[in-house]
Design a protein around this motif. Sequence first.
Motif, mmCIF file in Angstrom:
data_model
loop_
_atom_site.group_PDB
_atom_site.id
_atom_site.type_symbol
_atom_site.label_atom_id
_atom_site.label_comp_id
_atom_site.label_asym_id
_atom_site.label_seq_id
_atom_site.Cartn_x
_atom_site.Cartn_y
_atom_site.Cartn_z
ATOM 1 N N THR A 1 -51.354 -29.702 -77.922
ATOM 2 C CA THR A 1 -51.238 -31.141 -78.163
ATOM 3 C C THR A 1 -50.806 -31.333 -79.606
ATOM 4 O O THR A 1 -51.398 -30.732 -80.514
ATOM 5 C CB THR A 1 -52.565 -31.869 -77.909
ATOM 6 O OG1 THR A 1 -52.920 -31.736 -76.528
ATOM 7 C CG2 THR A 1 -52.431 -33.347 -78.238
ATOM 8 N N ASP B 1 -48.825 -32.583 -66.279
ATOM 9 C CA ASP B 1 -49.804 -32.815 -67.343
ATOM 10 C C ASP B 1 -49.131 -32.961 -68.704
ATOM 11 O O ASP B 1 -49.623 -32.461 -69.727
ATOM 12 C CB ASP B 1 -50.826 -31.666 -67.392
ATOM 13 C CG ASP B 1 -51.631 -31.571 -66.105
ATOM 14 O OD1 ASP B 1 -51.980 -32.625 -65.571
ATOM 15 O OD2 ASP B 1 -51.884 -30.448 -65.648
ATOM 16 N N THR B 2 -47.985 -33.639 -68.723
ATOM 17 C CA THR B 2 -47.233 -33.877 -69.950
ATOM 18 C C THR B 2 -47.194 -35.380 -70.207
ATOM 19 O O THR B 2 -46.771 -36.144 -69.345
ATOM 20 C CB THR B 2 -45.800 -33.328 -69.821
ATOM 21 O OG1 THR B 2 -45.867 -31.924 -69.587
ATOM 22 C CG2 THR B 2 -45.004 -33.585 -71.081
ATOM 23 N N ARG C 1 -48.813 -34.571 -75.537
ATOM 24 C CA ARG C 1 -49.729 -33.661 -74.837
ATOM 25 C C ARG C 1 -48.932 -32.802 -73.862
ATOM 26 O O ARG C 1 -48.217 -33.318 -73.004
ATOM 27 C CB ARG C 1 -50.795 -34.464 -74.084
ATOM 28 C CG ARG C 1 -51.845 -33.608 -73.409
ATOM 29 C CD ARG C 1 -53.006 -34.461 -72.903
ATOM 30 N NE ARG C 1 -52.585 -35.396 -71.875
ATOM 31 C CZ ARG C 1 -52.567 -35.130 -70.555
ATOM 32 N NH1 ARG C 1 -52.935 -33.919 -70.137
ATOM 33 N NH2 ARG C 1 -52.192 -36.033 -69.691
ATOM 34 N N ASP D 1 -50.130 -29.949 -71.678
ATOM 35 C CA ASP D 1 -51.174 -29.073 -71.137
ATOM 36 C C ASP D 1 -50.584 -27.825 -70.487
ATOM 37 O O ASP D 1 -51.159 -26.729 -70.568
ATOM 38 C CB ASP D 1 -52.020 -29.837 -70.115
ATOM 39 C CG ASP D 1 -52.903 -30.883 -70.772
ATOM 40 O OD1 ASP D 1 -52.975 -30.884 -72.010
ATOM 41 O OD2 ASP D 1 -53.514 -31.691 -70.049
#
Length: 384
Positions: free
Chosen positions: A157, A122-123, A150, A152
């Motif tokens: 963020t 989630d990057t 981002r 996460d």
Amino acid sequence: HVDSIAVRGLTVTKDRVILRELKHFLGRPVTPGLIDEVRASLDRLGFVRFAADPAIEYSGRVSSLVVRLSEGSRGFFDGAVGYQPSGTGSGGEIVGKADLSALNLFGTGRSARLRWENLGRDTEDMEFRWEEPWAFNLPVDLSGSFAQERRDAHGFTRTLLSAAGGRGIGRLHARAGIRHERISADSLTSSGATGVEAGASWNALNYPSNPRSGQRYAVEWSVLRKSYRFGSGGKTSLTRAELFLDQYIPTFSTQTVAVLLSYRRVDAGKGIPDPADRFWLGGASSLRGYREKIFPADRAFLASLEYRYLTGEVSRVFLFTDIGRLWNSERTGGRNSTNVLTRIGYGFGLRLQSRAGTLGFDYGLGKGDPPGEGKLHVRLTAEF
């Protein structure tokens, strides 16, 4: 003396784009070094090529500087896809990036860039940048950028806005401007910061995309005033500095040693930098053989050593070793402490010229990794 300047051979780029880069040569004495200076002034544009060496032509008592050019690349694409094992035996994940640049919009020398990266877990990063050369008919380029990072997995963020003015003189380019950052995180670390930034670079490589000799140096610096949006965090200063030193040392006729050094540092006044303020390192662009962006650092020294066998204009085969020394501050039990981490990565890679562009392959291992835990990246770089 140079009495006039003539530009010949261009079909897309407007002559005025070239003439404004050369007008400071008007009135200059004709010396043996003049032609080399002319080449250096135009080489940094990147979107024109010399069809012949610049020359001085005489007509009676008039001396004209004549540059014969052809159109170069008007766009640039760099795409990559990689695989990195999870390290836990539960499989791996695909990472990748796409970087698209327009170098000479409508033949005016303006440029734009759009970059997107998926770094796993989630990057995600994205950036848009615009550059306007010779703003207000002055030898100054103006640039603006928007970027978002981002993270996460780390709970934040970061959004960045910047605008800067720069000036290039031969191999040297310097810039300065303003910068704003906004951090969206939990109630304690959400913040906004505004300040100034500056940078300078010196490029003396013999060939930009596949150098055999030369140097490239760069420094980046910024200082921001940071305010926390919630709670009682108050205000603090945030200072970042980055230094890059690249040296290419030729050995045999088609071989060279690349020594790539960098140092990064961030200071948060008397406090400890928040996770979003730190440098996140690891992966294909910083410490090969490790997962993307997994090492936070307040300070970092990175050294890369590559032995390259040059097989063509943009082609090469190489072995590499990356060494990273990372410092990361923490606050535990009411006291500040610093953890120091050393990581070594090694591997091999190649770049091959094809009709589609330059194909790249990189395979890296971290210290103690078995061959099956290697990180693989395949990339395509193309000019059009």
